[in-house]
Scaffold this motif. Structure first.
Motif, PDB file in Angstrom:
ATOM      1  N   LYS A 104       0.823  -1.216   0.000  1.00  0.00           N
ATOM      2  CA  LYS A 104       0.000   0.000   0.000  1.00  0.00           C
ATOM      3  C   LYS A 104       0.853   1.260   0.000  1.00  0.00           C
ATOM      4  N   THR A 105       2.030   1.181   0.607  1.00  0.00           N
ATOM      5  CA  THR A 105       2.951   2.323   0.610  1.00  0.00           C
ATOM      6  C   THR A 105       3.545   2.556  -0.769  1.00  0.00           C
ATOM      7  N   LEU A 106       3.866   1.464  -1.467  1.00  0.00           N
ATOM      8  CA  LEU A 106       4.602   1.579  -2.725  1.00  0.00           C
ATOM      9  C   LEU A 106       3.727   1.686  -3.968  1.00  0.00           C
ATOM     10  N   TYR A 107       2.504   1.195  -3.923  1.00  0.00           N
ATOM     11  CA  TYR A 107       1.636   1.281  -5.103  1.00  0.00           C
ATOM     12  C   TYR A 107       1.576   2.698  -5.697  1.00  0.00           C
ATOM     13  N   PRO A 108       1.334   3.748  -4.882  1.00  0.00           N
ATOM     14  CA  PRO A 108       1.231   5.095  -5.461  1.00  0.00           C
ATOM     15  C   PRO A 108       2.530   5.570  -6.109  1.00  0.00           C
ATOM     16  N   ILE A 109       3.662   5.118  -5.584  1.00  0.00           N
ATOM     17  CA  ILE A 109       4.954   5.491  -6.177  1.00  0.00           C
ATOM     18  C   ILE A 109       5.125   4.788  -7.515  1.00  0.00           C
ATOM     19  N   TRP A 110       4.825   3.500  -7.544  1.00  0.00           N
ATOM     20  CA  TRP A 110       4.954   2.740  -8.791  1.00  0.00           C
ATOM     21  C   TRP A 110       4.008   3.265  -9.871  1.00  0.00           C
ATOM     22  N   ARG A 168       3.940 -11.751 -18.076  1.00  0.00           N
ATOM     23  CA  ARG A 168       2.958 -10.696 -18.265  1.00  0.00           C
ATOM     24  C   ARG A 168       2.024 -10.754 -17.067  1.00  0.00           C
ATOM     25  N   GLY A 169       2.370  -9.979 -16.033  1.00  0.00           N
ATOM     26  CA  GLY A 169       1.556  -9.917 -14.841  1.00  0.00           C
ATOM     27  C   GLY A 169       0.331  -9.046 -15.053  1.00  0.00           C
ATOM     28  N   SER A 170      -0.529  -9.004 -14.049  1.00  0.00           N
ATOM     29  CA  SER A 170      -1.739  -8.196 -14.182  1.00  0.00           C
ATOM     30  C   SER A 170      -2.383  -7.984 -12.825  1.00  0.00           C
ATOM     31  N   MET A 171      -3.082  -6.863 -12.706  1.00  0.00           N
ATOM     32  CA  MET A 171      -3.939  -6.581 -11.556  1.00  0.00           C
ATOM     33  C   MET A 171      -5.240  -5.999 -12.103  1.00  0.00           C
ATOM     34  N   SER A 172      -6.348  -6.583 -11.714  1.00  0.00           N
ATOM     35  CA  SER A 172      -7.650  -6.128 -12.201  1.00  0.00           C
ATOM     36  C   SER A 172      -8.621  -5.809 -11.075  1.00  0.00           C
ATOM     37  N   LEU A 173      -8.257  -6.163  -9.854  1.00  0.00           N
ATOM     38  CA  LEU A 173      -9.165  -6.033  -8.714  1.00  0.00           C
ATOM     39  C   LEU A 173      -8.707  -4.880  -7.825  1.00  0.00           C
ATOM     40  N   LEU A 180      -6.683  -5.246  -3.059  1.00  0.00           N
ATOM     41  CA  LEU A 180      -5.713  -4.478  -2.279  1.00  0.00           C
ATOM     42  C   LEU A 180      -5.177  -3.252  -3.021  1.00  0.00           C
ATOM     43  N   PRO A 181      -4.857  -3.332  -4.314  1.00  0.00           N
ATOM     44  CA  PRO A 181      -4.235  -2.189  -4.980  1.00  0.00           C
ATOM     45  C   PRO A 181      -5.230  -1.064  -5.249  1.00  0.00           C
ATOM     46  N   PRO A 182      -4.754   0.182  -5.333  1.00  0.00           N
ATOM     47  CA  PRO A 182      -5.635   1.288  -5.707  1.00  0.00           C
ATOM     48  C   PRO A 182      -6.122   1.125  -7.139  1.00  0.00           C
ATOM     49  N   ASP A 183      -7.265   1.678  -7.437  1.00  0.00           N
ATOM     50  CA  ASP A 183      -7.844   1.538  -8.777  1.00  0.00           C
ATOM     51  C   ASP A 183      -6.933   2.101  -9.861  1.00  0.00           C
ATOM     52  N   SER A 184      -6.051   3.029  -9.505  1.00  0.00           N
ATOM     53  CA  SER A 184      -5.195   3.697 -10.493  1.00  0.00           C
ATOM     54  C   SER A 184      -4.167   2.766 -11.122  1.00  0.00           C
ATOM     55  N   VAL A 185      -3.907   1.609 -10.526  1.00  0.00           N
ATOM     56  CA  VAL A 185      -2.870   0.718 -11.067  1.00  0.00           C
ATOM     57  C   VAL A 185      -3.425  -0.599 -11.589  1.00  0.00           C
ATOM     58  N   VAL A 186      -4.756  -0.689 -11.744  1.00  0.00           N
ATOM     59  CA  VAL A 186      -5.329  -1.918 -12.287  1.00  0.00           C
ATOM     60  C   VAL A 186      -5.813  -1.672 -13.716  1.00  0.00           C
ATOM     61  N   ASP A 187      -5.958  -2.755 -14.489  1.00  0.00           N
ATOM     62  CA  ASP A 187      -6.426  -2.689 -15.871  1.00  0.00           C
ATOM     63  C   ASP A 187      -7.681  -3.533 -16.035  1.00  0.00           C
ATOM     64  N   SER A 188      -8.376  -3.312 -17.120  1.00  0.00           N
ATOM     65  CA  SER A 188      -9.551  -4.135 -17.405  1.00  0.00           C
ATOM     66  C   SER A 188      -9.100  -5.538 -17.806  1.00  0.00           C
ATOM     67  N   SER A 220      -1.803 -11.906  -7.900  1.00  0.00           N
ATOM     68  CA  SER A 220      -2.017 -12.572  -6.620  1.00  0.00           C
ATOM     69  C   SER A 220      -3.514 -12.710  -6.364  1.00  0.00           C
ATOM     70  N   PRO A 221      -3.918 -13.560  -5.430  1.00  0.00           N
ATOM     71  CA  PRO A 221      -5.348 -13.713  -5.145  1.00  0.00           C
ATOM     72  C   PRO A 221      -6.029 -12.428  -4.682  1.00  0.00           C
ATOM     73  N   PHE A 222      -5.251 -11.487  -4.143  1.00  0.00           N
ATOM     74  CA  PHE A 222      -5.867 -10.256  -3.624  1.00  0.00           C
ATOM     75  C   PHE A 222      -5.804  -9.091  -4.608  1.00  0.00           C
ATOM     76  N   SER A 223      -5.429  -9.361  -5.861  1.00  0.00           N
ATOM     77  CA  SER A 223      -5.364  -8.266  -6.829  1.00  0.00           C
ATOM     78  C   SER A 223      -5.981  -8.602  -8.186  1.00  0.00           C
TER      79      SER A 223
END
Length: 476
Positions: A104-110, A168-173, A180-188, A220-223
């Motif tokens: 949660k600390t690093l997501y906004p930086i990334w 090719r990783g991904s976060m959609s949740l 867990l991740p903010p909406d700004s770093v997820v894709d459809s 991951s299961p939480f993203s």
């Protein structure tokens, strides 16, 4: 004919030869685990043609390298990394956090990263890996802000001359959907699957000696959603590529999975058809004996990341239990924001020491005659070579045998750190403080010569990387 196949054919027609001779010890990691004194290799067109003592090999080649005073080993194989995280090492706000708070600390930086940041961080991570003995690296890139893509990483790796499994990783949740991740770093999920297919069709090379393979790797299961996991598995199996994700890394994850899905992490993977010999999981620290048996039965692999698990306080993975059950285990340095390094020899050493610590803790109440055997340096190096190859589904790397890729490293034993430790040079490589390698070859081509990287200027790279990291960490 595909461009990669054409390039491979042309390269083989050149009939280039390389002779390595007079190594103090040549470690083969072959079926007999031979360690050859005054050993050498004869390499033709990037593949091992002969292995043996120096007097048994041809005496002429296009290039001859005398490695007297060195130990030669198969190139090390890194099974889990996040190259981009070299940009956020030792961030003060994330130094003393467990996994979820660290993320949660690093997501906004990334989220501020650009394509150039992905490119320069990849070169930085691969430079560190190369100097520490790695010749094949698997990376897990799972967020793509500001127009970034896996192509940026692939371009950098190709310039470095290293063998890459690009996940090719991904976060959609996002948070708004219970992730867990903010909406700004997820894709459809539609875009993720479309881009995954594009990357496989453009880059994936399944052939013997492949320098580049694509892996599908929801984070991951939480993203990500269960549906994205299912569709990714379906797509991967249509194209015969591997699957990878984080799993059972922390107790927080276990609680999350139980509350959201009604399963422990490993059982959740089973429910999604995410088990098989084409799947490997990063970490898998918090597993029970039934889950270990399931991994073995389904032939799932594990990337063991000891430094990261210690750094985040995640726990100690039951590596010996996995090995006893027949599970494929490789070593991964993990991201350089949770390690905070990319040193493969150091990671292998830590794997050895942490396995010993776990055995010691388990045997604290046992009598001396019942104490478990301690994890050996040779076992740890086997995980870093053959183990990594098995996890990545490769039969052409991991050992120095006829027909396999000429991926190998050499370390000068006449160093201060090895003084007094050469009764067993192979063990000394891990028991002593890990050093940088002096030579490294991938497919018979040097990427490190006399301790210097061949394809990159370190001073320029560090300057560019420092500027990128400072920009990311600058408060807006």
């Amino acid at each position: 004919m595909h461009n990669r196949q054409f390039e491979r054919l042309v390269y083989r027609m050149i009939n280039k030869t390389l002779l390595i001779q007079h190594a103090d010890v040549l470690v083969t990691m072959d079926g007999h685990r031979r360690e050859i004194r005054d050993g050498g290799l004869f390499v033709r067109n990037g593949f091992v043609d002969q292995v043996g003592s120096s007097d048994q090999l041809p005496q002429n080649a296009d290039e001859i390298l005398d490695l007297s005073g060195h130990i030669v080993l198969p190139g090390l194989i890194n099974t889990h990394h996040h190259f981009y995280q070299t940009l956020t090492r030792a961030v003060p706000a994330a130094q003393n956090s467990n996994l979820f708070n660290w993320l949660k600390t690093l997501y906004p930086i990334w989220a501020r990263m650009t394509p150039q940041d992905i490119y320069i961080s990849t070169k930085t991570a691969l430079a560190e890996l190369a100097l520490s003995g790695c010749t094949t690296a698997s990376d897990h890139l799972y967020l793509f802000p500001n127009g970034s893509s896996l192509d940026d990483e692939i371009a950098a790796a190709q310039e470095m001359g290293m063998r890459l499994h690009a996940s090719r990783g991904s976060m959609s949740l996002g948070e708004s959907q219970g992730g867990l991740p903010p909406d700004s770093v997820v894709d459809s999920e539609e875009f993720i699957l479309r881009d995954s297919q594009r990357l496989i069709e453009r880059y994936h090379d399944p052939e013997h000696g492949s320098m580049l393979q694509i892996v599908l790797a929801p984070c991951s299961p939480f993203s990500v959603s269960g549906e994205l996991m299912r569709q990714s598995a379906k797509l991967a199996r249509e194209y015969h590529v591997q699957l990878h994700t984080h799993l059972a890394e922390t107790q927080d994850e276990e609680v999350f999975c139980m509350e959201k899905f009604g399963y422990r992490p490993a059982a959740y993977m089973q429910s999604l058809d995410w088990v098989g010999d084409d799947v490997w999981f990063a970490h898998s620290v918090h597993v029970n004996s039934d889950e270990i048996d399931m991994y073995a039965r389904e032939k799932c692999g594990v990337a063991h990341c000891p430094n990261s698990n210690m750094r985040l306080g995640s726990g100690i993975a039951p590596i010996q239990d996995y090995l006893d059950a027949g599970v494929a285990i490789g070593i991964g340095v993990d991201g350089s924001a949770s390690n905070d390094s990319s040193h493969m020899l150091a990671e292998a050493r830590q794997a050895m020491l942490l396995a010993r610590l776990r055995a010691g803790l388990a045997g604290a109440s046992l009598s001396e005659s019942d104490l478990p055997e301690l994890f050996t340096a040779r076992r740890a190096l086997e995980l870093a070579t053959l183990g990594g190859a098995r996890v990545l589904g490769r039969e052409d790397i991991g050992s120095l045998e006829v027909g396999k890729c000429a991926d190998f490293i050499a370390i000068n034993l006449n160093k201060l750190g090895y003084a007094g430790a050469l009764h067993d040079p192979l063990a000394a490589v891990l028991f002593c403080q890990p050093q940088q390698v002096d030579w490294s070859f991938v497919q018979g081509e040097a990427i490190v010569r006399k301790s210097q990287l061949v394809h990159v200027n370190i001073e320029e790279l560090v300057t560019q990387h420092k500027q990128a990291a400072q920009r990311l960490l600058k408060k807006e």
